[in-house]
Design a protein around this motif. Structure first.
Motif, short mmCIF file in Angstrom:
data_model
loop_
_atom_site.label_atom_id
_atom_site.label_comp_id
_atom_site.label_asym_id
_atom_site.label_seq_id
_atom_site.Cartn_x
_atom_site.Cartn_y
_atom_site.Cartn_z
N LEU A 107 -5.26 -8.15 -4.20
CA LEU A 107 -5.59 -8.22 -2.26
C LEU A 107 -6.67 -9.55 -2.79
CD1 LEU A 107 -5.31 -8.76 0.53
CD2 LEU A 107 -7.58 -7.01 0.54
N LYS A 108 -7.80 -9.52 -3.60
CA LYS A 108 -8.59 -10.53 -3.76
C LYS A 108 -8.13 -11.64 -4.60
CE LYS A 108 -13.65 -8.34 -3.54
NZ LYS A 108 -14.66 -7.95 -4.15
N GLU A 130 -11.84 2.28 2.36
CA GLU A 130 -11.25 0.83 1.93
C GLU A 130 -10.49 0.01 2.44
OE1 GLU A 130 -11.86 3.10 -2.71
OE2 GLU A 130 -9.66 3.07 -1.61
N TYR A 178 0.71 -1.40 -0.07
CA TYR A 178 0.28 -0.09 0.07
C TYR A 178 1.14 1.40 -0.22
CZ TYR A 178 -3.97 -2.88 1.57
OH TYR A 178 -4.94 -3.95 1.56
N HIS A 235 -11.39 -3.92 3.38
CA HIS A 235 -9.65 -5.60 3.05
C HIS A 235 -9.70 -5.71 3.88
CE1 HIS A 235 -7.72 -3.07 -0.40
NE2 HIS A 235 -8.97 -2.86 -0.81
N GLN A 291 -1.80 -3.51 -3.85
CA GLN A 291 -3.04 -3.73 -3.24
C GLN A 291 -4.26 -4.03 -3.72
OE1 GLN A 291 -5.44 -1.49 -3.25
NE2 GLN A 291 -4.53 0.36 -4.66
#
Length: 608
Positions: free
Chosen positions: A336-337, A148, A131, A152, A333
């Motif tokens: 992430l998923k 946001e 990040y 996360h 970032q």
């Protein structure tokens, strides 16, 4: 390495050592090796609401700890509590102590030479998320708002992901010690003011550790974007959740383009200033904009850093896939998923005991070793299937009724007729419970090849001797409770060592590049099936499997027969030749979560 405790003589001897001496010995071991246990069985067993005593955070505590290692302090306190219950029962518990910690210590002793990454760590999938600024109104696309970021964190929590510290990751990458089942490392670059204002409160709220990469000229500089002050950094670094990494002095856009004298300032002086200002050891470096080369890495090493983080917009990798500890990769970032969907902390440690592990869940791993793409399925209980006719492996597995989770094509079979299920060598399968001896002429050709013997609790690979092993009585003389037997092609790995070309005894095509199927036992004493995703010769495959941690591995029918099924789906990109025989992994009836073993042991032996 396997320790066989055939008697308790050693532990009876220790029983005569004064309890106080045992306690101090264990205390020394714990103090020495606490750093090695990023997520040990004892740490796993602690209650989720366990609080770290403030006294353990002090620098003059019994076992001094880096402030970022809150989990290690918890482990230490848990170990001390456990040791105190052992003092009066050494006979009963010392064996458990050695079986619990022996593998951890062995992994540390056999750690990879710095800065190489351990082969076991290469098999894990540990995402490091990167990040930058966190602020209410985005100024560039990779900015993140506080809302946001909390989303996360909520996603991480909902998916059962465990944020880890950089110290944990460092130990894992050097030793191969496993991390939590689904680990992730959170990193924040450039020391923006939003890191203190928004990120730090969320870390405390969720209990998540993170790394903040700080460049010196940015501290307290609020021209344009705001940055953290030295006072804020001192507050943050006092929290065990926070690790500070150096990010240079001035944050050059490309360290590879500056002269050595300036490079030394950017790399070494930044470390010295951070240590002087914050009073902590700075062990990690983050390359500005991710740019480095061999010269830059040498300066990072010379400055005393133990690990360096990098980045690439076009080549994002899991930590274990990195080039070395001086170039550990990260994900942006926005990924992430995708990253958390694949997160895996690595296989559990090999036990220091003779028992095979037939209770672990079956898990599939895709990896590349020595440029050979491989698919492994490990865990569960091994069985073999001798079908009544040749068929696709998916159909053979579906018809057994054994709920096999994974299967690979098995031994060699006769080609005399298109639908023959006649095997080369003797075969015994628990599916049919019928022993079929091998043909006399075939048996002579397969003498010395691996005879695979499987029982409900063990697996053995022994040289096939037709005079002794071509009857059910003969194989029962080797293994009284045998349930499955067949002859494989050759050893690829034996006692942890890859086999040389001379050991294949002229096996047809062993030196040719073909798709290869294999099965064996990994260093965790778990059955392991697999295939190569591209053509490879047998010797090269054995070298790769040894690096992957297989203790023993044998080659199965390969070439066009090579096939692997996982959860009912084929794992190869072609239609393989129908086969009549398979090695499969099924779920054990006694399967239990390995994390419950410690709690069960305590309940059983303490009556609590």
């Amino acid at each position: 390495m396997t320790l066989i405790f055939d008697s308790f003589s050693f532990f009876r001897l220790l029983a005569y050592i004064p309890a106080q001496s045992i306690f101090y010995l264990l205390l020394w071991v714990v103090c020495t090796f606490t750093e090695l246990f990023p997520k040990s069985a004892i740490a796993e067993s602690l209650p989720v609401n366990w609080k770290t005593p403030k006294s353990f955070v002090k620098k003059d505590a019994v076992c001094p700890q880096n402030l970022a290692l809150n989990h290690q302090i918890s482990s230490f306190a848990g170990i001390l509590a456990t040791v105190s219950t052992w003092i009066n029962q050494p006979n009963q518990h010392l064996r458990f102590l050695f079986e619990t910690f022996g593998a951890d210590v062995l992994a540390f002793v056999n750690r990879s030479p710095w800065p190489n990454i351990h082969e076991q760590a290469k098999l894990a999938k540990v995402p490091i998320m990167m990040y930058h600024d966190i602020l209410p109104q985005k100024q560039v696309s990779f900015d993140v708002t506080p809302g946001e970021l909390e989303q996360h964190f909520q996603l991480i929590k909902a998916r059962g992901i465990t944020p880890i510290s950089l110290d944990q990751l460092m130990t894992h990458l050097q030793t191969g010690l496993p991390l939590p089942a689904k680990p992730i490392l959170l990193t924040f670059d450039d020391g923006y003011g939003g890191h203190y204002e928004y990120v730090y409160p969320l870390l405390k709220k969720y209990g998540y550790p993170a790394v903040f990469s700080i460049y010196i000229k940015g501290v307290g500089n609020n021209i344009g974007r705001s940055h953290v002050s030295w006072e804020q950094l001192k507050e943050m670094v006092a929290n065990p959740l926070v690790t500070i990494a150096s990010h240079s002095v001035t944050h050059p856009n490309d360290l590879t383009k500056i002269p050595d004298e300036q490079l030394r300032t950017e790399v070494a002086l930044s470390k010295q200033i951070l240590e002087a200002q914050l009073g902590v050891n700075i062990r990690y470096f983050t390359y500005p904009v991710g740019k480095y080369d061999d010269r830059v890495a040498r300066w990072v090493s010379a400055a005393g850093y133990q690990l360096a983080l990098t980045m690439s917009d076009t080549d994002e990798k899991f930590a274990g896939e990195s080039a070395s500890l001086l170039a550990v990769s990260r994900f942006g970032q926005s990924r992430l998923k995708d990253a958390v969907a694949q997160a895996w902390g690595g296989a559990k440690l090999p036990p220091w005991k003779i028992d095979f592990d037939f209770t672990s869940p079956v898990q599939k791993t895709d990896t590349t070793i020595d440029q050979i793409p491989l698919v492994f399925t490990s865990g569960g209980k091994p069985i073999t299937i001798h079908a009544s006719k040749r068929d696709q492996l998916t159909e053979i597995v579906a018809k057994t009724g054994k709920n096999a989770i994974a299967a690979v094509d098995g031994g060699f079979f006769s080609l005399k007729s298109l639908d023959s299920n006649v095997m080369i060598g003797p075969v015994f399968s628990q599916i049919t419970n019928q022993f079929i001896p091998g043909n006399r002429s075939d048996n002579q050709k397969t003498t010395g090849r691996p005879l695979v013997l499987i029982s409900p609790h063990t697996v053995r690979f022994i040289p096939f001797d037709p005079s002794q092993h071509n009857t059910l009585a003969g194989i029962r003389a080797q293994m009284p409770d045998v349930t499955d037997a067949f002859v494989a092609a050759a050893w690829l790995v034996k006692d942890g060592q890859p086999q040389a070309a001379s050991t294949f005894n002229g096996l047809y095509g062993f030196e040719a590049a073909r798709y290869r199927a294999f099965w064996g036992i990994n260093q965790n004493r778990q059955p392991t099936l697999g295939v190569s995703r591209q053509s490879v010769d047998s010797v090269s495959l054995g070298i790769a499997l040894a690096k992957a941690g297989l203790k023993d591995a044998v080659m199965l029918d390969s070439g066009q027969s090579t096939s692997l099924v996982y959860q009912g789906k084929s794992q190869v990109d072609y239609v393989p030749r129908p086969v009549p025989h398979a090695v499969a992994l099924v779920s054990s009836a006694s399967m239990s979560d390995a994390n419950c073993i410690w709690a069960t042991y305590k309940i059983k032996n303490q009556g609590t």
